[in-house]
Design a protein around this motif. Sequence first.
Motif, PDB file in Angstrom:
ATOM      1  N   PRO A  36       9.076   2.874   9.421  1.00  0.00           N
ATOM      2  CA  PRO A  36       8.913   4.213   8.801  1.00  0.00           C
ATOM      3  C   PRO A  36       9.036   5.359   9.801  1.00  0.00           C
ATOM      4  CG  PRO A  36       7.211   2.691   8.058  1.00  0.00           C
ATOM      5  CD  PRO A  36       7.910   2.025   9.183  1.00  0.00           C
ATOM      6  N   LEU A  37       8.855   5.077  11.098  1.00  0.00           N
ATOM      7  CA  LEU A  37       8.907   6.121  12.109  1.00  0.00           C
ATOM      8  C   LEU A  37      10.258   6.167  12.814  1.00  0.00           C
ATOM      9  CD1 LEU A  37       5.402   5.449  13.730  1.00  0.00           C
ATOM     10  CD2 LEU A  37       5.981   7.107  11.936  1.00  0.00           C
ATOM     11  N   HIS A  38      11.279   5.493  12.239  1.00  0.00           N
ATOM     12  CA  HIS A  38      12.576   5.408  12.903  1.00  0.00           C
ATOM     13  C   HIS A  38      13.202   6.779  13.117  1.00  0.00           C
ATOM     14  CE1 HIS A  38      16.552   4.079  14.014  1.00  0.00           C
ATOM     15  NE2 HIS A  38      17.075   4.763  12.965  1.00  0.00           N
ATOM     16  N   ASP A  39      13.034   7.671  12.144  1.00  0.00           N
ATOM     17  CA  ASP A  39      13.668   8.989  12.241  1.00  0.00           C
ATOM     18  C   ASP A  39      12.991   9.871  13.270  1.00  0.00           C
ATOM     19  OD1 ASP A  39      15.436   8.190  10.292  1.00  0.00           O
ATOM     20  OD2 ASP A  39      14.215   8.992   8.646  1.00  0.00           O
ATOM     21  N   TRP A  40      11.756   9.569  13.624  1.00  0.00           N
ATOM     22  CA  TRP A  40      11.026  10.410  14.582  1.00  0.00           C
ATOM     23  C   TRP A  40      10.933   9.781  15.986  1.00  0.00           C
ATOM     24  CZ3 TRP A  40       9.432   9.783   9.529  1.00  0.00           C
ATOM     25  CH2 TRP A  40       9.414  10.929   8.729  1.00  0.00           C
ATOM     26  N   LEU A  41      11.151   8.469  16.106  1.00  0.00           N
ATOM     27  CA  LEU A  41      11.031   7.798  17.400  1.00  0.00           C
ATOM     28  C   LEU A  41      12.393   7.567  18.017  1.00  0.00           C
ATOM     29  CD1 LEU A  41       8.325   5.026  16.719  1.00  0.00           C
ATOM     30  CD2 LEU A  41       8.033   7.128  18.033  1.00  0.00           C
ATOM     31  N   GLU A  42      12.472   7.818  19.288  1.00  0.00           N
ATOM     32  CA  GLU A  42      13.669   7.482  20.026  1.00  0.00           C
ATOM     33  C   GLU A  42      13.727   5.957  20.207  1.00  0.00           C
ATOM     34  OE1 GLU A  42      16.123   9.344  21.026  1.00  0.00           O
ATOM     35  OE2 GLU A  42      15.204  11.206  20.246  1.00  0.00           O
ATOM     36  N   PRO A  43      14.944   5.380  20.321  1.00  0.00           N
ATOM     37  CA  PRO A  43      15.043   3.920  20.516  1.00  0.00           C
ATOM     38  C   PRO A  43      14.261   3.420  21.729  1.00  0.00           C
ATOM     39  CG  PRO A  43      17.163   4.836  19.928  1.00  0.00           C
ATOM     40  CD  PRO A  43      16.261   6.020  20.144  1.00  0.00           C
ATOM     41  N   VAL A  47      11.505   0.435  21.900  1.00  0.00           N
ATOM     42  CA  VAL A  47      11.540  -0.683  22.830  1.00  0.00           C
ATOM     43  C   VAL A  47      10.198  -0.822  23.550  1.00  0.00           C
ATOM     44  CG1 VAL A  47      12.576  -1.504  24.977  1.00  0.00           C
ATOM     45  CG2 VAL A  47      14.020  -0.612  23.162  1.00  0.00           C
ATOM     46  N   MET A  48       9.547   0.291  23.947  1.00  0.00           N
ATOM     47  CA  MET A  48       8.256   0.240  24.621  1.00  0.00           C
ATOM     48  C   MET A  48       7.191  -0.417  23.750  1.00  0.00           C
ATOM     49  SD  MET A  48       8.638   1.386  27.673  1.00  0.00           S
ATOM     50  CE  MET A  48      10.248   0.604  27.609  1.00  0.00           C
ATOM     51  N   LEU A  49       7.241  -0.116  22.430  1.00  0.00           N
ATOM     52  CA  LEU A  49       6.260  -0.715  21.529  1.00  0.00           C
ATOM     53  C   LEU A  49       6.448  -2.227  21.442  1.00  0.00           C
ATOM     54  CD1 LEU A  49       6.175   1.953  18.663  1.00  0.00           C
ATOM     55  CD2 LEU A  49       4.446   1.534  20.423  1.00  0.00           C
ATOM     56  N   PHE A  50       7.707  -2.675  21.398  1.00  0.00           N
ATOM     57  CA  PHE A  50       7.967  -4.121  21.362  1.00  0.00           C
ATOM     58  C   PHE A  50       7.523  -4.785  22.675  1.00  0.00           C
ATOM     59  CE2 PHE A  50      10.839  -3.232  17.775  1.00  0.00           C
ATOM     60  CZ  PHE A  50      10.480  -4.287  16.938  1.00  0.00           C
ATOM     61  N   LEU A  51       7.780  -4.088  23.812  1.00  0.00           N
ATOM     62  CA  LEU A  51       7.328  -4.644  25.083  1.00  0.00           C
ATOM     63  C   LEU A  51       5.795  -4.731  25.147  1.00  0.00           C
ATOM     64  CD1 LEU A  51       9.739  -2.930  27.645  1.00  0.00           C
ATOM     65  CD2 LEU A  51       9.826  -5.272  26.765  1.00  0.00           C
ATOM     66  N   ASP A  78      17.648  -5.198  17.411  1.00  0.00           N
ATOM     67  CA  ASP A  78      19.072  -5.147  17.075  1.00  0.00           C
ATOM     68  C   ASP A  78      19.277  -5.029  15.571  1.00  0.00           C
ATOM     69  OD1 ASP A  78      21.827  -5.368  17.036  1.00  0.00           O
ATOM     70  OD2 ASP A  78      21.798  -7.551  17.262  1.00  0.00           O
ATOM     71  N   PHE A  79      18.478  -5.793  14.810  1.00  0.00           N
ATOM     72  CA  PHE A  79      18.712  -5.836  13.353  1.00  0.00           C
ATOM     73  C   PHE A  79      18.260  -4.549  12.663  1.00  0.00           C
ATOM     74  CE2 PHE A  79      17.722  -7.044   9.002  1.00  0.00           C
ATOM     75  CZ  PHE A  79      18.861  -7.747   8.646  1.00  0.00           C
ATOM     76  N   PHE A  80      17.139  -3.984  13.092  1.00  0.00           N
ATOM     77  CA  PHE A  80      16.567  -2.864  12.337  1.00  0.00           C
ATOM     78  C   PHE A  80      16.851  -1.495  12.958  1.00  0.00           C
ATOM     79  CE2 PHE A  80      13.858  -6.419  10.973  1.00  0.00           C
ATOM     80  CZ  PHE A  80      13.897  -6.243   9.594  1.00  0.00           C
ATOM     81  N   TYR A  81      17.233  -1.433  14.240  1.00  0.00           N
ATOM     82  CA  TYR A  81      17.285  -0.117  14.867  1.00  0.00           C
ATOM     83  C   TYR A  81      18.624   0.219  15.512  1.00  0.00           C
ATOM     84  CZ  TYR A  81      12.269  -0.602  14.294  1.00  0.00           C
ATOM     85  OH  TYR A  81      11.032  -0.799  13.779  1.00  0.00           O
ATOM     86  N   VAL A  82      19.468  -0.753  15.757  1.00  0.00           N
ATOM     87  CA  VAL A  82      20.747  -0.484  16.424  1.00  0.00           C
ATOM     88  C   VAL A  82      21.840  -0.387  15.360  1.00  0.00           C
ATOM     89  CG1 VAL A  82      22.465  -1.389  18.023  1.00  0.00           C
ATOM     90  CG2 VAL A  82      20.017  -1.647  18.533  1.00  0.00           C
ATOM     91  N   PRO A  83      22.602   0.729  15.387  1.00  0.00           N
ATOM     92  CA  PRO A  83      23.707   0.884  14.403  1.00  0.00           C
ATOM     93  C   PRO A  83      24.760  -0.183  14.654  1.00  0.00           C
ATOM     94  CG  PRO A  83      23.164   2.984  15.452  1.00  0.00           C
ATOM     95  CD  PRO A  83      22.446   1.922  16.210  1.00  0.00           C
ATOM     96  N   PRO A  84      25.377  -0.702  13.608  1.00  0.00           N
ATOM     97  CA  PRO A  84      24.957  -0.528  12.193  1.00  0.00           C
ATOM     98  C   PRO A  84      23.658  -1.299  11.927  1.00  0.00           C
ATOM     99  CG  PRO A  84      26.716  -2.138  12.368  1.00  0.00           C
ATOM    100  CD  PRO A  84      26.525  -1.620  13.742  1.00  0.00           C
TER     101      PRO A  84
END
Length: 539
Positions: A36-43, A47-51, A78-84
């Motif tokens: 839900p925060l994809h539009d406000w968070l930089e990639p 990545v920091m959250l996953f780490l 890769d599946f949810f955040y990297v275009p496409p």
Amino acid sequence: MSTPISPLTSPARHATWPEYLLAIAACGLTTAITIPLHDWLEPVNTVMLFLLTVVLIATRLGRGPAVLASFLSVGLFDFFYVPPRWSFAVSDAQYLLTFAVMLVVALVISQLTISLRLRAHEAQQAAQRSDALYSLASHLAGALEVEQVCDATQHFTQNQLHSSMRLMLPGHGDELAPALPTQAPLSTTMALMALAVYRDYKGHGAQHAGDDEQLHVLLPLAGSTRARGVLIISTSHAKAQQLDTQRTLLDALASLVATSLERLHFVNVAHQTQLEMNDERLRGSILSALSHDIRTPLTSLFGLADTLTLMQPPLPAPAQDMASAIRDQAMRLHSMVSNLLDMARLQSGQQAGQLPLRLEWQPIEEVIGASIQLLGHSLHGHRITVQLPDKLPLIAIDAVLMERVFGNLLENASKYAPPGTDIHVQAQTSPGQMQISVRNAGAGFPADKLSHVFEVFERGQPESTIPGVGLGLSICRVIVEAHGGHIEALNPPEGGAEVCFTLPLGTPPTIEPEQDLEADGGPDAAPDATLDTDLEARR
């Protein structure tokens, strides 16, 4: 007493399936929170959250779930955040570098986290073991008996090593015995191994896989001077590998137990020494009382009885016999008291290293002759045969004390010899020493007391009616040893009893030829007369 090691999850163990599922769920939860925060968070922030998720999984679940979380985080990113989005296709090749860096960073962070967690786990175990060893050392330092040492050691091995222990201590001879009577005896194989470890107490011990499905680790208890025993740690085969990793702890345990046992030994030695010192003081006090309170009335009693026997006109025959008996018994009692006092003085001087000796070069035959003449009627009619070589060298002795030695030996031999038998005195030389023996034809010494007859108050026949208190041979030993010699009791094959002693020869002075003395005007009899006068004066 000691705190058992806390059951922390070991980083080196294998993870379970629920832990892998928990890692997958954590990655899924991170994805659900960040979508839900994809539009406000930089990639890069995603990545920091996953780490961060990988770090938490590595901290709590271990290496396997952390590696799974690293790969899963890359795939989800890769599946949810990297275009496409919503596919694993990559439109920009730069994202491949991002994936590689993300995977490497995740794996490195998980490995570092696991290593840090392992070091923390080992540090905590080391601290707990140090506390446990300190607690054990405190209890062993206050132990007063071997049972307390066993209890403290058993408690430590149960809590820290999850094992049992047995303590084997040296017994009679070269054998090992259980420290507690409640301990089960060792098998033959275990007993032989324990004895080998005890003898090689500077080694590293041994291990034995017993028939009781247990592994036994045998540790030598090495003291500062000698081995103090063997400590046996027993555990099941399932825990054998864990016990192998505790070698440093086992060595520390064995060292503490050995130190405690050695302390108890020296405390016991000090206690026995203190008791002996107290006994010596008491004996000195008693002998001092004898000297002042008994000898004086005994002397008076002897003098009065002797006066009665010499009265004019003589007493009636019965009274004369009673006066003679009183005089003789007073003399015997006076002799016993004198022996007690002489023994006390000799022992005190010997212990202080100051036994006074007036060493002079003397012919041993004159000392023997003076002793026989001094005894006189007390030899009870026994004939004394003296066998000496033609040329015996002079020997440096205290003539008065050595007369006491011959007097005691001859009197003792006459007491126990059958009536009318001979008492033999022999002397011979060997390199560096003179050997002298006194032998009678009696029943001999009891075979079990040959090594004890020279002890104070020790008698060859305790129930014998022969008078004596067991001091004569003790006085002989003190005097002979003060001269640097050695004395022993024997039962010759031909029967009877024999006491042999040796005296060091030394280097006697050179005696001038007789003609030279005559030329100088000195009579031959002068030295002998001087010697006789000196011996008589010293008596």
